[in-house]
Write a protein that holds these residues in place. Structure first.
Motif, PDB file in Angstrom:
ATOM      1  N   GLU A  93      21.517 -31.324  56.729  1.00  0.00           N
ATOM      2  CA  GLU A  93      21.796 -30.762  55.405  1.00  0.00           C
ATOM      3  C   GLU A  93      22.859 -29.671  55.542  1.00  0.00           C
ATOM      4  O   GLU A  93      22.553 -28.566  55.997  1.00  0.00           O
ATOM      5  CB  GLU A  93      20.488 -30.202  54.832  1.00  0.00           C
ATOM      6  CG  GLU A  93      20.649 -29.475  53.525  1.00  0.00           C
ATOM      7  CD  GLU A  93      21.399 -30.293  52.484  1.00  0.00           C
ATOM      8  OE1 GLU A  93      20.855 -31.283  52.010  1.00  0.00           O
ATOM      9  OE2 GLU A  93      22.548 -29.921  52.143  1.00  0.00           O
ATOM     10  N   GLU A 119      23.726 -25.100  68.030  1.00  0.00           N
ATOM     11  CA  GLU A 119      22.635 -25.388  67.096  1.00  0.00           C
ATOM     12  C   GLU A 119      21.564 -26.173  67.844  1.00  0.00           C
ATOM     13  O   GLU A 119      21.861 -27.185  68.502  1.00  0.00           O
ATOM     14  CB  GLU A 119      23.106 -26.193  65.881  1.00  0.00           C
ATOM     15  CG  GLU A 119      21.944 -26.378  64.891  1.00  0.00           C
ATOM     16  CD  GLU A 119      22.290 -27.140  63.610  1.00  0.00           C
ATOM     17  OE1 GLU A 119      23.426 -27.630  63.498  1.00  0.00           O
ATOM     18  OE2 GLU A 119      21.399 -27.253  62.753  1.00  0.00           O
ATOM     19  N   ASP A 177      19.727 -31.678  70.615  1.00  0.00           N
ATOM     20  CA  ASP A 177      18.706 -32.339  69.797  1.00  0.00           C
ATOM     21  C   ASP A 177      17.918 -33.315  70.670  1.00  0.00           C
ATOM     22  O   ASP A 177      18.473 -33.924  71.591  1.00  0.00           O
ATOM     23  CB  ASP A 177      19.345 -33.097  68.618  1.00  0.00           C
ATOM     24  CG  ASP A 177      18.342 -33.358  67.502  1.00  0.00           C
ATOM     25  OD1 ASP A 177      18.398 -32.654  66.478  1.00  0.00           O
ATOM     26  OD2 ASP A 177      17.482 -34.258  67.662  1.00  0.00           O
TER      27      ASP A 177
HETATM   28  C1  LIG Z   1      15.001 -31.509  59.860  1.00  0.00           C
HETATM   29  S1  LIG Z   1      16.152 -31.870  61.125  1.00  0.00           S
HETATM   30  C2  LIG Z   1      17.278 -30.549  60.834  1.00  0.00           C
HETATM   31  C3  LIG Z   1      18.655 -30.835  61.339  1.00  0.00           C
HETATM   32  C4  LIG Z   1      19.664 -29.736  61.086  1.00  0.00           C
HETATM   33  N1  LIG Z   1      19.248 -28.526  61.775  1.00  0.00           N
HETATM   34  C5  LIG Z   1      19.846 -29.453  59.612  1.00  0.00           C
HETATM   35  O1  LIG Z   1      19.503 -28.353  59.173  1.00  0.00           O
HETATM   36  O2  LIG Z   1      20.343 -30.301  58.894  1.00  0.00           O
HETATM   37  C6  LIG Z   1      15.296 -31.351  62.594  1.00  0.00           C
HETATM   38  C7  LIG Z   1      15.970 -31.812  63.861  1.00  0.00           C
HETATM   39  O3  LIG Z   1      15.258 -31.217  64.958  1.00  0.00           O
HETATM   40  C8  LIG Z   1      15.204 -32.155  66.008  1.00  0.00           C
HETATM   41  N2  LIG Z   1      14.089 -31.771  66.908  1.00  0.00           N
HETATM   42  C9  LIG Z   1      12.766 -31.852  66.668  1.00  0.00           C
HETATM   43  N3  LIG Z   1      12.067 -31.378  67.731  1.00  0.00           N
HETATM   44  C10 LIG Z   1      12.974 -30.991  68.659  1.00  0.00           C
HETATM   45  C11 LIG Z   1      12.883 -30.430  69.955  1.00  0.00           C
HETATM   46  N4  LIG Z   1      11.696 -30.165  70.528  1.00  0.00           N
HETATM   47  N5  LIG Z   1      14.018 -30.164  70.625  1.00  0.00           N
HETATM   48  C12 LIG Z   1      15.236 -30.434  70.066  1.00  0.00           C
HETATM   49  N6  LIG Z   1      15.385 -30.966  68.845  1.00  0.00           N
HETATM   50  C13 LIG Z   1      14.275 -31.246  68.139  1.00  0.00           C
HETATM   51  C14 LIG Z   1      15.006 -33.488  65.301  1.00  0.00           C
HETATM   52  O4  LIG Z   1      15.387 -34.565  66.135  1.00  0.00           O
HETATM   53  C15 LIG Z   1      15.919 -33.312  64.083  1.00  0.00           C
HETATM   54  O5  LIG Z   1      17.208 -33.781  64.334  1.00  0.00           O
END
Ligand SMILES: C[S@@+](CC[C@H](N)C(=O)[O-])C[C@H]1O[C@@H](n2cnc3c(N)ncnc32)[C@H](O)[C@@H]1O
Length: 351
Positions: A93, A119, A177
């Motif tokens: 987003e 990020e 990620d």
């Molecule tokens: C809701 S999305 C948000 C993406 C972005 N930050 C945004 O605001 O649009 C959450 C992201 O966190 C990643 N994620 C979840 N657990 C994680 C972890 N333990 N380590 C790294 N990434 C993780 C997911 O794969 C996903 O891409």
């Protein structure tokens, strides 16, 4: 539409059971809706697609919506099962770039000069390109980048929309990620688009604009890594000694309490090597468990999890200086700047 569908799914065990095909930690409403949405993209003639403006539909929500959803799920059960079992929630987003920019502004006031940007939970990495987008706060253009992607956000309770400053030089950009999205893969791109809600025609155009922009720049890469075990190492591999801004937006809700502590421990470890500023847009109740030094989080603010707090934690060795910058809708559709450094946002009506 999703409100009506959520009520329909919640009272139908057959529909609810679909999510049992997903791994336990992935059993989220958004996963089911995205799986259905992604199948609809190639089935625009279906009864259900008629309700989805993003698929060209015009039908208003009525009492046939839930039955149409249920029938569609029944007809495409095998495809749905496969998607639910194999895919994970993936959203990116770019409105959250407003939070990132405000966080970077705050960092600049304390640590002027260039910064590196990482990020964690970066998804496709679109937020890493925050300075390539146009910004429209309350409909007013606040930058003129003439970008293919426009970030719009309503600013509430503030005396003006002039809240964004020119960002500093970003020396490098890295996304981390667990499941990075490869935007050169049409399937992965379509999956990301499937998380856009049915009425959000404009949001879909914005996402596509940002994806097109990202596809033509090699400025930022997203690597596979776990927030809880890889963050400190990946930060230590960045060259230079300038501060690193670590941005997280909607990451904490994916982590258990233990995992959140582990992530904060990673930040603490990294801050022993160079200054680290954690800029966040996260749910208050989850932030309250991360040992931030913010008195307001010990009050009713910590219960307001349908909102996100935007703030920054500036860290050097074991010291941290934490500050809330505002309260926002989780998708940053609106943002209310903090009135002062102790604001607990009780002046913003609860839902
Ligand atoms: C809701 S999305 C948000 C993406 C972005 N930050 C945004 O605001 O649009 C959450 C992201 O966190 C990643 N994620 C979840 N657990 C994680 C972890 N333990 N380590 C790294 N990434 C993780 C997911 O794969 C996903 O891409």
């Amino acid at each position: 539409m999703y409100e009506t569908l959520s009520e329909g799914v919640a009272s139908d065990n057959g529909l609810l059971a679909l999510l049992l095909d997903a791994p336990e930690q992935q059993r989220r409403p958004s996963l089911l809706f995205a799986a259905v949405n992604s199948l609809l993209a190639s089935r625009r003639g279906s009864d259900l697609a008629a309700y989805y403006p993003i698929h060209g539909g015009h039908r208003a929500v009525d009492d046939q919506l839930v039955p149409a959803f249920s029938a569609f799920c029944g007809q495409h059960r095998d495809d749905l099962t496969r998607l639910l079992a194999q895919r994970s929630t993936q959203t990116n987003e770019i409105r959250r770039c407003v939070a990132l920019r405000l966080g970077i502004d705050h960092v600049q006031r304390h640590w002027p000069g260039p910064v590196a940007l990482v990020e964690v939970g970066a998804s496709a990495g679109l937020n890493l390109l925050f300075d390539r987008y146009d910004y429209r706060l309350d409909g007013e253009a606040s930058s003129a980048a003439a970008s293919s992607a426009v970030v719009s956000c309503e600013v509430r309770g503030s005396s003006g929309t002039n809240i964004l400053r020119t960002p500093p030089t970003i020396t490098r950009r890295l996304g981390i990620d667990q499941h990075p999205i490869d935007l050169s893969d049409p399937d992965a791109r379509a999956w990301l688009e499937a998380f856009i809600w049915p009425e959000q025609v404009e949001e879909l155009a914005t996402l596509r604009g940002a994806i097109d922009l990202a596809a033509t720049t090699a400025a930022a890469s997203v690597v596979t890594g776990d927030a809880t075990t890889d963050t400190a190492r990946m930060l230590s591999e960045l060259p230079g000694s300038e501060p690193v801004v670590v941005f997280t937006a909607s990451l904490l809700s994916y982590l258990t309490g233990q995992a959140r502590n582990a992530f904060v421990a990673q930040l603490r470890e990294a801050a022993h090597r160079r200054p680290v500023a954690w800029v966040f847009a996260e749910a208050p109740g989850l932030l309250a468990t991360t040992a931030l030094d913010v008195p307001a989080l010990r009050g009713p603010l910590a219960q307001r999890n349908s909102r996100y707090l935007v703030g920054a934690s500036l860290r050097r060795a074991d010291q941290h200086h934490d500050q809330l910058l505002g309260l926002a809708d989780p998708y940053l559709r609106w943002f209310s700047p903090a009135r002062d450094s102790t604001d607990d946002f009780q002046w913003i009506p609860t839902d």
